[in-house]
Design a protein around this motif. Structure first.
Motif, PDB file in Angstrom:
ATOM      1  N   LEU A  38      -5.970 -57.958  -9.382  1.00 32.57           N
ATOM      2  CA  LEU A  38      -6.392 -57.313  -8.136  1.00 32.57           C
ATOM      3  C   LEU A  38      -7.597 -58.041  -7.536  1.00 32.57           C
ATOM      4  N   VAL A  39      -8.546 -58.396  -8.380  1.00 34.23           N
ATOM      5  CA  VAL A  39      -9.713 -59.142  -7.912  1.00 34.23           C
ATOM      6  C   VAL A  39      -9.279 -60.454  -7.276  1.00 34.23           C
ATOM      7  N   TYR A  40      -8.326 -61.111  -7.904  1.00 29.73           N
ATOM      8  CA  TYR A  40      -7.818 -62.394  -7.393  1.00 29.73           C
ATOM      9  C   TYR A  40      -7.170 -62.203  -6.022  1.00 29.73           C
ATOM     10  N   GLU A  41      -6.333 -61.171  -5.883  1.00 31.09           N
ATOM     11  CA  GLU A  41      -5.646 -60.937  -4.610  1.00 31.09           C
ATOM     12  C   GLU A  41      -6.649 -60.639  -3.495  1.00 31.09           C
ATOM     13  N   TYR A  42      -7.658 -59.840  -3.809  1.00 31.37           N
ATOM     14  CA  TYR A  42      -8.664 -59.532  -2.805  1.00 31.37           C
ATOM     15  C   TYR A  42      -9.490 -60.766  -2.441  1.00 31.37           C
ATOM     16  N   ALA A  43      -9.746 -61.619  -3.437  1.00 35.03           N
ATOM     17  CA  ALA A  43     -10.511 -62.843  -3.168  1.00 35.03           C
ATOM     18  C   ALA A  43      -9.785 -63.711  -2.161  1.00 35.03           C
ATOM     19  N   VAL A  44      -8.448 -63.787  -2.295  1.00 33.73           N
ATOM     20  CA  VAL A  44      -7.647 -64.577  -1.361  1.00 33.73           C
ATOM     21  C   VAL A  44      -7.774 -64.030   0.055  1.00 33.73           C
ATOM     22  N   LEU A  45      -7.823 -62.712   0.158  1.00 34.71           N
ATOM     23  CA  LEU A  45      -7.872 -62.063   1.470  1.00 34.71           C
ATOM     24  C   LEU A  45      -9.295 -61.963   2.021  1.00 34.71           C
ATOM     25  N   GLY A  46     -10.284 -62.399   1.215  1.00 38.69           N
ATOM     26  CA  GLY A  46     -11.663 -62.308   1.654  1.00 38.69           C
ATOM     27  C   GLY A  46     -12.196 -60.890   1.642  1.00 38.69           C
ATOM     28  N   LYS A  47     -11.634 -60.014   0.788  1.00 39.40           N
ATOM     29  CA  LYS A  47     -12.034 -58.605   0.729  1.00 39.40           C
ATOM     30  C   LYS A  47     -12.783 -58.329  -0.572  1.00 39.40           C
ATOM     31  N   ALA A  72     -15.563 -56.685  -1.075  1.00 37.52           N
ATOM     32  CA  ALA A  72     -16.076 -55.313  -1.207  1.00 37.52           C
ATOM     33  C   ALA A  72     -15.023 -54.385  -1.789  1.00 37.52           C
ATOM     34  N   GLU A  73     -13.766 -54.528  -1.334  1.00 39.59           N
ATOM     35  CA  GLU A  73     -12.683 -53.682  -1.854  1.00 39.59           C
ATOM     36  C   GLU A  73     -12.459 -53.933  -3.346  1.00 39.59           C
ATOM     37  N   ALA A  74     -12.550 -55.198  -3.766  1.00 42.30           N
ATOM     38  CA  ALA A  74     -12.378 -55.530  -5.179  1.00 42.30           C
ATOM     39  C   ALA A  74     -13.483 -54.898  -6.013  1.00 42.30           C
ATOM     40  N   ASP A  75     -14.720 -55.017  -5.548  1.00 39.53           N
ATOM     41  CA  ASP A  75     -15.846 -54.448  -6.291  1.00 39.53           C
ATOM     42  C   ASP A  75     -15.728 -52.930  -6.390  1.00 39.53           C
ATOM     43  N   GLN A  76     -15.268 -52.295  -5.315  1.00 45.12           N
ATOM     44  CA  GLN A  76     -15.115 -50.840  -5.313  1.00 45.12           C
ATOM     45  C   GLN A  76     -14.050 -50.401  -6.317  1.00 45.12           C
ATOM     46  N   ALA A  77     -12.915 -51.117  -6.346  1.00 46.12           N
ATOM     47  CA  ALA A  77     -11.839 -50.774  -7.285  1.00 46.12           C
ATOM     48  C   ALA A  77     -12.314 -50.922  -8.732  1.00 46.12           C
ATOM     49  N   LEU A  78     -13.064 -51.971  -9.030  1.00 46.93           N
ATOM     50  CA  LEU A  78     -13.589 -52.167 -10.386  1.00 46.93           C
ATOM     51  C   LEU A  78     -14.557 -51.042 -10.753  1.00 46.93           C
ATOM     52  N   ALA A  79     -15.461 -50.714  -9.826  1.00 45.02           N
ATOM     53  CA  ALA A  79     -16.458 -49.683 -10.110  1.00 45.02           C
ATOM     54  C   ALA A  79     -15.801 -48.332 -10.375  1.00 45.02           C
ATOM     55  N   GLN A  80     -14.799 -47.967  -9.595  1.00 50.62           N
ATOM     56  CA  GLN A  80     -14.116 -46.689  -9.783  1.00 50.62           C
ATOM     57  C   GLN A  80     -13.412 -46.617 -11.125  1.00 50.62           C
ATOM     58  N   THR A  81     -12.816 -47.715 -11.554  1.00 57.20           N
ATOM     59  CA  THR A  81     -12.122 -47.733 -12.836  1.00 57.20           C
ATOM     60  C   THR A  81     -13.108 -47.635 -13.987  1.00 57.20           C
ATOM     61  N   VAL A  82     -14.243 -48.320 -13.871  1.00 56.26           N
ATOM     62  CA  VAL A  82     -15.273 -48.241 -14.911  1.00 56.26           C
ATOM     63  C   VAL A  82     -15.744 -46.805 -15.098  1.00 56.26           C
ATOM     64  N   LYS A  83     -15.896 -46.070 -14.000  1.00 52.92           N
ATOM     65  CA  LYS A  83     -16.396 -44.692 -14.060  1.00 52.92           C
ATOM     66  C   LYS A  83     -15.463 -43.781 -14.844  1.00 52.92           C
ATOM     67  N   ARG A  84     -14.171 -44.027 -14.772  1.00 52.43           N
ATOM     68  CA  ARG A  84     -13.229 -43.105 -15.430  1.00 52.43           C
ATOM     69  C   ARG A  84     -12.977 -43.467 -16.896  1.00 52.43           C
ATOM     70  N   LEU A  85     -13.541 -44.576 -17.359  1.00 53.29           N
ATOM     71  CA  LEU A  85     -13.347 -44.977 -18.752  1.00 53.29           C
ATOM     72  C   LEU A  85     -14.494 -44.497 -19.623  1.00 53.29           C
TER      73      LEU A  85
END
Length: 739
Positions: free
Chosen positions: A129-138, A140-153
């Protein structure tokens, strides 16, 4: 009307027959479904898989996403169909898989990260997911997705720690050192009770890189060394992970930069575009130490992916010399290529921003010969489309293996100033293939196809062409990993049917080289003008000489001299030069070097000119050697003979300061796994000289003269006995390693 009840026996039989029929029907339906599935296209299978995912939920949906989205090899970040550069390679396996688009993959990966149970799939999903967002120049969206997943673990899980490290690495790549440190503190170092699975092992690497990014190079080196010690404790069965190797390489680069007194972090950036101006998105950019050729996937220390404008940026680069590598898909390479030079190096100095724009260019159109054309004339006509800006071209050939599973490349002609070449058939016959044999150095295991090379009328050869500008930069090429996509009639392939195989040739093809050698000898004795048999006789003898059978030389050298009289071809003369050099026969070497330059239709390359300069130095012709080295070094991107050039300067009693300036101007960048930092050796010599200049100068002159005199008699002579001064001994010992 009376009805007769069926007997129990009949009823049982009827039910049994019905069950059998139902079973057969089920088997038939399953078989038919399986056969239908087998005939489905990859696109149809993918469509059905997507429909199943849409209808599923919970664990079932997660499992389907794992199988369809996360698992496939093609979706691994920073893995491309083709890598062009230091570790050039083509991905094996099918290239016809149906692939999801980024727009289809991203929501499925996001769902998985929000709902799936912790596992190694969760880490892979995050990387993708991080890779796909990097390609799209997004970002912030990648960082948000990672942060949300960390919170639930839950805390203290390997998966949470891995995601924190992935976040830390991303922040480090942005240049956010403060946020990187906070994330590292949350992750904490791995204990021996945590399962190592890729990113867990990168804690020490990221910690070291963070210190370096903060300007603490010495602390970064200490951190890397400590992490290697700690990590080595958990390695099992001698296995070294990719993360461990990456950290080890990083440590070595840090050490070198500190030794060179240039250890501030730098930035490398640029764009990858086509020559028509269109950007190339989703391409991998790898900045790799130029003394290492093994690809390490996403554990490369310096990698990026181009966005939709073709832009890339790599931060925190250790000063040094690097080679570029570009990762591309087959679709991106259709009719295009990135023409790289093997010897191209990028120097990155400390605290600098280096920008390099890369251009993909159209493949050169090859016009003739094509389609397996059978050639029978005395010359071969090669023709290709003109490349704008080309000052000259190089023509190469491919000699196929006997089973046509591959081939061996060979240079046919360089320095071609037009878009066509008429080459005599004798010149092609005189072009050998590189020799290779089994590990036990049995000369009879030499590959037959490289011995016969272009003299084999049954082999289907291929050819390629490269274009260079006036500065010697490659600007276009005809070869591509997609050559199989060309129609048969357009493939650059041909046969040379000017001769037929004789009995000796057939013995070579069968691998019966000893018998072939005797047969060629007989042919030459029977007909001294049989140039073809003489040529192949010398090739077999040369193969024997190259695995240490020195007695072969006595027969080989006179035959090669005789061959050079019958066919004044630089390919055969080149072998003589090599043998005369190895035997330190300088008079013969100079005689045939003159003949080599006179008969050669192409420019003498920097390597050959450097060998000639070395020969002059060994003979005490210092002024001529200095001039020859100056001419060769300017054309040799690797500067592999700079040590000998420095020795020529010292032999002419040039000052250490001046010689050291020359070493800095021509740093050694050979293809070996390690280089010699000549400027460091000369700096040590300057320091040691300061204590007693006259004594130092006398010992340097004596030691250097002794070394050169020994090499005049034997080119493999080792360094002389110790001079008593370590810096002189180190310099001369390094000089003895120059090849």
């Amino acid at each position: 009307m009376n009805q007769t009840k069926p007997s129990r026996k009949r009823l049982t039989l009827a039910i049994g027959l019905a069950l059998i029929a139902a079973t057969l029907l089920t088997v038939w339906l399953v078989s038919t479904f399986d056969r239908f599935q087998a005939f489905q296209t990859p696109e149809q299978k993918l469509l059905h898989a997507m429909e199943d995912i849409e209808q599923a939920d919970g664990n079932s949906k997660a499992k389907l996403i794992e199988q369809t989205v996360i698992e496939p090899y093609a979706y691994t970040p920073y893995t491309f169909d083709v890598h062009l550069g230091a570790s050039s390679m083509v991905r094996s396996g099918s290239t016809e898989d149906a692939l999801l688009t980024p727009e289809e993959r991203i929501p499925l990966l996001e769902w998985y990260m929000q709902h799936a149970e912790p596992s190694h799939y969760l880490i892979r999903a995050a990387e993708q997911l991080v890779y796909e967002y990097a390609v799209l120049g997004k970002s912030a969206e990648a960082d948000q997705a990672l942060a949300q997943t960390v919170k639930r673990l839950s805390n203290n899980t390997a998966e949470r720690r891995d995601l924190l490290l992935l976040q830390a690495e991303r922040q480090l790549e942005y240049g956010n050192t403060e946020q990187t440190r906070k994330l590292l503190e949350q992750a904490g170092p791995a204990g021996n009770d945590i399962v190592f699975n890729g990113l867990s092992e990168t804690y020490g690497w990221i910690s070291s890189r963070l210190l370096f990014a903060e300007g603490q190079a010495k602390s970064a080196l200490e951190s890397a060394q400590q992490a290697l010690v700690e990590q080595a404790r958990v390695e099992k069965d001698g296995y070294a992970s990719e993360s461990y190797i990456a950290l080890e390489d990083y440590r070595n680069s840090l050490k070198t930069a500190l030794n060179q007194h240039d250890s501030e972090p730098s930035v490398f950036s640029g764009k990858l575009i086509r020559s028509d101006g269109t950007p190339v998105p989703r391409a991998g950019i790898f900045l790799r130490e130029s003394d290492r050729s093994q690809y390490r996937g996403d554990k490369e220390p310096y990698h990026a992916v181009t966005d939709d404008t073709g832009t890339f940026e790599i931060r925190g680069v250790i000063p040094g010399f690097y080679q570029l590598e570009v990762g591309l898909s087959y679709e991106q390479l259709e009719d295009w290529s990135w023409p790289f030079d093997w010897d191209d190096r990028i120097e990155i100095k400390g605290n600098s921003s280096v920008e390099r724009n890369l251009a993909m260019t159209p493949l050169i159109e090859q016009q003739s010969p094509l389609g397996g054309q059978e050639l029978t004339g005395d010359t071969v006509e090669f023709r290709w489309a003109t490349v704008e800006g080309a000052a000259y071209y190089e023509l190469g050939g491919m000699i196929p293996n006997q089973d046509n599973s591959g081939g061996t490349g060979s240079m046919i002609r360089s320095g071609i100033t037009d878009n066509h070449l008429s080459i005599p058939i004798d010149e092609l016959y005189a072009t050998p293939g590189p020799l290779s044999w089994s590990e036990d150095n049995d000369w009879e295991s030499t590959q037959p196809d490289t011995l016969l090379a272009y003299m084999n009328p049954e082999a289907k050869f291929s050819w390629s062409v490269e274009a260079y500008d006036a500065e010697g930069n490659k600007i276009a090429q005809s070869s591509s990993p997609r050559i199989d996509s060309k129609s048969i009639e357009n493939r650059p392939e041909f046969y040379l049917k000017q001769r037929t195989l004789n009995p000796a040739d057939r013995l070579v093809l069968k691998g019966e080289l000893a018998q072939a050698l005797d047969r060629y000898r007989s042919n030459v004795e029977a007909d001294p003008n049989d140039t073809e048999s003489l040529r192949l006789l010398t090739r077999l003898l040369y193969a024997k000489s190259q695995i240490g059978e020195e007695q072969t030389m006595q027969e080989l050298i006179p035959l090669l001299e005789r061959l050079s009289e019958q066919s004044t071809n630089p390919r055969e003369i080149e072998k003589l030069l090599s043998l005369f050099y190895e035997n330190a026969d300088w008079a013969k070497y100079e005689q045939y070097y003159r003949l080599y330059t006179e008969s050669n239709p192409e420019p003498i390359n920097a390597y050959e000119r450097s060998i000639y300069a070395t020969m002059l130095l060994y003979q005490g012709k210092t002024d001529e050697a200095r001039e020859a080295f100056a001419d060769a070094l300017s054309d040799d991107g690797t500067h592999r003979f700079v040590g000998m050039a420095l020795a020529a300067e010292l032999a002419d009693h040039r000052s250490l300061t001046k010689v050291r300036e020359m070493a800095r101007s021509y740093p050694e960048l050979s293809e070996e796994n390690s280089w010699t930092y000549w400027s460091d050796l000369l700096e040590a010599m300057e320091k040691e000289r300061s204590a007693s200049p006259d004594t130092f100068d006398a010992k340097l002159d004596k030691t250097l003269t002794s070394f050169l005199n020994n090499r005049q008699a034997d080119v493999k002579a080792k360094a002389p006995a110790s001079s008593g001064l370590p810096s002189i001994d180190d310099f001369v010992e390094a000089l003895a390693q120059v090849h």
